[in-house]
Every structure is written in structure tokens, then in C-alpha cells.
Motif scaffolding. Sequence first.
Motif, mmCIF file in Angstrom:
data_model
loop_
_atom_site.group_PDB
_atom_site.id
_atom_site.type_symbol
_atom_site.label_atom_id
_atom_site.label_comp_id
_atom_site.label_asym_id
_atom_site.label_seq_id
_atom_site.Cartn_x
_atom_site.Cartn_y
_atom_site.Cartn_z
ATOM 1 N N GLU A 165 7.098 -50.173 -18.285
ATOM 2 C CA GLU A 165 8.411 -49.922 -17.696
ATOM 3 C C GLU A 165 9.509 -50.546 -18.551
ATOM 4 O OE1 GLU A 165 10.789 -50.315 -13.451
ATOM 5 O OE2 GLU A 165 8.732 -51.053 -13.630
ATOM 6 N N ARG A 166 9.245 -51.753 -19.051
ATOM 7 C CA ARG A 166 10.205 -52.426 -19.925
ATOM 8 C C ARG A 166 10.422 -51.607 -21.203
ATOM 9 N NH1 ARG A 166 7.870 -56.909 -19.603
ATOM 10 N NH2 ARG A 166 6.610 -56.838 -21.504
ATOM 11 N N PHE A 167 9.332 -51.076 -21.747
ATOM 12 C CA PHE A 167 9.414 -50.230 -22.944
ATOM 13 C C PHE A 167 10.250 -48.979 -22.671
ATOM 14 C CE2 PHE A 167 7.461 -46.319 -24.642
ATOM 15 C CZ PHE A 167 7.727 -46.460 -25.999
ATOM 16 N N ALA A 168 9.997 -48.317 -21.533
ATOM 17 C CA ALA A 168 10.674 -47.057 -21.210
ATOM 18 C C ALA A 168 12.170 -47.236 -21.008
ATOM 19 C CB ALA A 168 10.054 -46.432 -19.969
ATOM 20 N N THR A 169 12.567 -48.428 -20.622
ATOM 21 C CA THR A 169 13.978 -48.649 -20.292
ATOM 22 C C THR A 169 14.748 -49.428 -21.350
ATOM 23 O OG1 THR A 169 13.334 -50.610 -19.015
ATOM 24 C CG2 THR A 169 13.574 -48.534 -17.808
ATOM 25 N N CYS A 229 6.984 -41.754 -23.363
ATOM 26 C CA CYS A 229 7.631 -41.599 -24.666
ATOM 27 C C CYS A 229 9.101 -41.997 -24.565
ATOM 28 C CB CYS A 229 7.544 -40.154 -25.151
ATOM 29 S SG CYS A 229 5.869 -39.515 -25.304
ATOM 30 N N SER A 230 9.563 -42.776 -25.515
ATOM 31 C CA SER A 230 10.960 -43.160 -25.595
ATOM 32 C C SER A 230 11.494 -42.707 -26.946
ATOM 33 C CB SER A 230 11.120 -44.676 -25.438
ATOM 34 O OG SER A 230 12.485 -45.044 -25.506
ATOM 35 N N TYR A 231 12.542 -41.895 -26.916
ATOM 36 C CA TYR A 231 13.091 -41.343 -28.160
ATOM 37 C C TYR A 231 14.003 -42.356 -28.839
ATOM 38 C CZ TYR A 231 11.118 -36.758 -27.353
ATOM 39 O OH TYR A 231 10.233 -35.714 -27.189
ATOM 40 N N TYR A 232 13.669 -42.654 -30.089
ATOM 41 C CA TYR A 232 14.508 -43.529 -30.905
ATOM 42 C C TYR A 232 15.660 -42.732 -31.496
ATOM 43 C CZ TYR A 232 16.019 -46.363 -34.880
ATOM 44 O OH TYR A 232 16.786 -47.070 -35.787
ATOM 45 N N GLN A 233 15.354 -41.494 -31.900
ATOM 46 C CA GLN A 233 16.378 -40.605 -32.436
ATOM 47 C C GLN A 233 15.992 -39.179 -32.099
ATOM 48 O OE1 GLN A 233 18.322 -41.676 -36.100
ATOM 49 N NE2 GLN A 233 17.903 -39.655 -36.954
ATOM 50 N N VAL A 234 16.965 -38.365 -31.719
ATOM 51 C CA VAL A 234 16.696 -36.977 -31.370
ATOM 52 C C VAL A 234 17.900 -36.139 -31.760
ATOM 53 C CG1 VAL A 234 17.508 -37.248 -28.994
ATOM 54 C CG2 VAL A 234 15.908 -35.421 -29.539
ATOM 55 N N SER A 235 17.623 -34.964 -32.326
ATOM 56 C CA SER A 235 18.673 -34.061 -32.774
ATOM 57 C C SER A 235 18.868 -32.945 -31.762
ATOM 58 C CB SER A 235 18.297 -33.482 -34.143
ATOM 59 O OG SER A 235 19.105 -32.369 -34.461
ATOM 60 N N ALA A 236 20.087 -32.456 -31.647
ATOM 61 C CA ALA A 236 20.367 -31.324 -30.761
ATOM 62 C C ALA A 236 19.613 -30.073 -31.217
ATOM 63 C CB ALA A 236 21.864 -31.047 -30.720
ATOM 64 N N ALA A 270 13.416 -49.787 -24.971
ATOM 65 C CA ALA A 270 12.963 -49.577 -26.357
ATOM 66 C C ALA A 270 14.157 -49.268 -27.259
ATOM 67 C CB ALA A 270 11.941 -48.452 -26.418
ATOM 68 N N PRO A 271 14.098 -49.675 -28.508
ATOM 69 C CA PRO A 271 15.230 -49.426 -29.416
ATOM 70 C C PRO A 271 15.563 -47.938 -29.524
ATOM 71 C CG PRO A 271 13.623 -50.902 -30.419
ATOM 72 C CD PRO A 271 12.990 -50.382 -29.171
ATOM 73 N N ARG A 272 16.846 -47.631 -29.697
ATOM 74 C CA ARG A 272 17.272 -46.247 -29.923
ATOM 75 C C ARG A 272 18.510 -46.245 -30.797
ATOM 76 N NH1 ARG A 272 20.792 -44.318 -25.286
ATOM 77 N NH2 ARG A 272 21.249 -46.151 -24.017
ATOM 78 N N ALA A 273 18.719 -45.132 -31.497
ATOM 79 C CA ALA A 273 19.792 -45.053 -32.485
ATOM 80 C C ALA A 273 20.867 -44.058 -32.077
ATOM 81 C CB ALA A 273 19.205 -44.662 -33.844
ATOM 82 N N TYR A 274 21.055 -43.849 -30.783
ATOM 83 C CA TYR A 274 22.069 -42.903 -30.312
ATOM 84 C C TYR A 274 22.756 -43.488 -29.081
ATOM 85 C CZ TYR A 274 18.102 -41.815 -27.262
ATOM 86 O OH TYR A 274 17.034 -41.906 -26.397
ATOM 87 N N ALA A 275 23.958 -42.992 -28.821
ATOM 88 C CA ALA A 275 24.724 -43.440 -27.660
ATOM 89 C C ALA A 275 24.415 -42.553 -26.461
ATOM 90 C CB ALA A 275 26.211 -43.402 -27.995
ATOM 91 N N GLY A 276 24.957 -42.930 -25.301
ATOM 92 C CA GLY A 276 24.743 -42.130 -24.103
ATOM 93 C C GLY A 276 23.456 -42.507 -23.400
ATOM 94 N N GLU A 277 22.994 -41.600 -22.526
ATOM 95 C CA GLU A 277 21.793 -41.879 -21.759
ATOM 96 C C GLU A 277 20.541 -41.822 -22.622
ATOM 97 O OE1 GLU A 277 21.582 -40.715 -17.400
ATOM 98 O OE2 GLU A 277 22.776 -39.067 -18.225
ATOM 99 N N ARG A 278 19.567 -42.632 -22.237
ATOM 100 C CA ARG A 278 18.293 -42.680 -22.943
ATOM 101 C C ARG A 278 17.502 -41.394 -22.718
ATOM 102 N NH1 ARG A 278 15.268 -46.743 -24.871
ATOM 103 N NH2 ARG A 278 16.819 -48.239 -24.104
ATOM 104 N N MET A 279 16.808 -40.917 -23.774
ATOM 105 C CA MET A 279 15.953 -39.739 -23.685
ATOM 106 C C MET A 279 14.498 -40.195 -23.597
ATOM 107 S SD MET A 279 17.815 -36.894 -23.925
ATOM 108 C CE MET A 279 16.928 -35.588 -24.734
ATOM 109 N N ASN A 280 13.813 -39.745 -22.540
ATOM 110 C CA ASN A 280 12.401 -40.080 -22.341
ATOM 111 C C ASN A 280 11.596 -38.816 -22.062
ATOM 112 O OD1 ASN A 280 12.576 -42.893 -22.594
ATOM 113 N ND2 ASN A 280 13.154 -43.149 -20.453
ATOM 114 N N LEU A 281 10.303 -38.944 -22.195
ATOM 115 C CA LEU A 281 9.372 -37.900 -21.767
ATOM 116 C C LEU A 281 8.142 -38.586 -21.202
ATOM 117 C CD1 LEU A 281 8.376 -34.632 -23.564
ATOM 118 C CD2 LEU A 281 6.579 -36.187 -22.826
#
Length: 306
Positions: free
Chosen positions: A252-256, A284-291, A258-269
Motif C-alpha cells: 500500500e505504501r508503494f502504491a501511494t 503497478c505504479s507508473y513512474y512515467q507515462v506518455s499520452a 512510489a517515485p514518479r516523474a509527472y505532476a497531477g494524480e498518480r497513475m496505477n494499475l
Amino acid sequence: MYQDTEAEKLYSAIEEAARLVGAACSREKVWPVLTTFGGARENAMVVFSVLTGERHAGHLDYCLTIPPEIGDPYAHALANGLVTETGHPVGSLLSDIHAQGWEVSEHFTDCSAVNGFKKIYAHFPRDLQKVSKLADLPAMPRAVAENLALFDRYGLDDVAMIGIDYKSRTISLYFQFTPETRPEPETLRSMLRDIGLPEPSEPMLEFAHKAFRANFTLSWDSTKIARVAFAPPLGTGLNLSEVPARVEPHIERFATTAPRAYAGERMNLFAVKWLPTGEFLEVCSYYQVSAAYEPVRLMETHKEQA
């Protein structure tokens, strides 16, 4: 491929994600992957993942986009010492896929933070292929052809991605669903029973029913399906309290956080996995994701029709 500063930044993020789940992180294993499969970071997808359950404790995987200028990722991995040639068909399958002339949008590599390089994915979401056609590829495991009747029985036809695991010598077929073709919970129960996997729980069936993709793992050593996973669409603000499975505090700590390189809400799966040893949740916690990442578009389509 990476500039040193880019590689160091991503390595630090992998190390921090591993620390959150109590996993080991080997620079000796991670660094060669980053220098081999680096690229334009602004267009890359990077995701960290862990599995629930005691037997999976201490493990973190990460997946990242392979730059398009690397035309043959397996040959590139060979040339850079990430894998050795064995003569096994697993080493020929990616070449078989490329020889078909399909529109492969992108490749990914999946790796362990402690054990290094594991997989290459060929992703062709705009040129879906029939599983019966995939079964005819020369290097494809016979298990695919042996399970065509089962796939047909449960409406599993269009494949959007193939994952090739060079360490375990397995492949994963990623079947694509539309909101109208997602299997019902009782259909999933019947399918898992036919495959010989453990009896699923009702809440997990209901959760898996919302999937936009399912993947089936097979090998060259058996005709049996080794594991099955169903993944509801990734999204922002996913709530672990809505997941019908026990999630350990460190996950749960990881999902909420984990490091990420984008602003806004966190992306998870969150995906459901059934193995012979039971049912598990992949977080899964997205560190970086493209549109431009195709599952982002599919996420919106499925949410609109949920």
C-alpha cells in the motif's frame, strides 16, 4: 543510450521503489539495462510492479519502453551481454514476429531490480492479430496451438501484445477486450476451472471482469497454461480499498508513494493473477507515462462505457 544523469535519476527511483517494498536492488544488474535500453525519456513509459503474497516478498520489477531506433531489441540485448544465445526457440520468436510485417508500435523490456533483464514485449495494439495466426509462427510454443480450442470457447481471439521471457523460457499472450467483449464473472470461473487453476474468489472474479486485457503464460515444456492475469484499465486515483484482496502495508505504501516523474494524480494499475499456487494481485505504479501510450486511450474508452 542514457546520459549518465538520466540513468542515475531512474536508477535512484528504482532503488527507492525497491526500498519501499523491502526488495533488494542490484546496481550491477540494473545499470546494464539502463545503458542498453535507454532513449528519449519524454516519450518513454516506465512502471514499477510488485505482487502480493508472502512468496513474492522482496521482489520489485520495472518495465520501460525500448527506443524505436533499436530495431531488434533481442539482438541488442545479446550484443550488450544481457542475455546469451542458447539455440532455444525463445531466441527466435521476436524475429518471427518482425518477419510478419505487423505494425509493432513499440517494444518494452521487463526486468527485476535484483536479477536483471527478463523479458521483451512486442506491442501491436493498432494491428491486432488472431491467436490462430500466432500459433503458426515457427518458434511459437506448441502449447498455443494446443489451447486454441479453449481460447475459442471463451472468445479469446485478438492479441495486442506478446511478452517473451528469456529467463524462464515462457511467452505471454495479451488478449484485447472491448467494453462489450469483457468476459462475465461466471465465464471466468469456468475458464479457470478448465485450465486447472485454483478456484477463484467471488470478489476477485468481479474485479477481473472489468479487464481491458488478459494475458496467458505458456511455455515450450508443457501444453498447460501456466498462469492467467486480468487487468482492469490503468487510471488516476485508483483506490486500494476497492481491491478485493489483502494488500500488505508495504505494498500500500508503494502504491501511494512510489517515485514518479509527472505532476497531477498518480497513475496505477491493479491486475488479478491466478497461478497454481493461488490468486494474487499485481500492483503497478507508473513512474512515467506518455499520452501516446495506447492503454491510456483504452483506459478512457473503458471508463466511458463502464
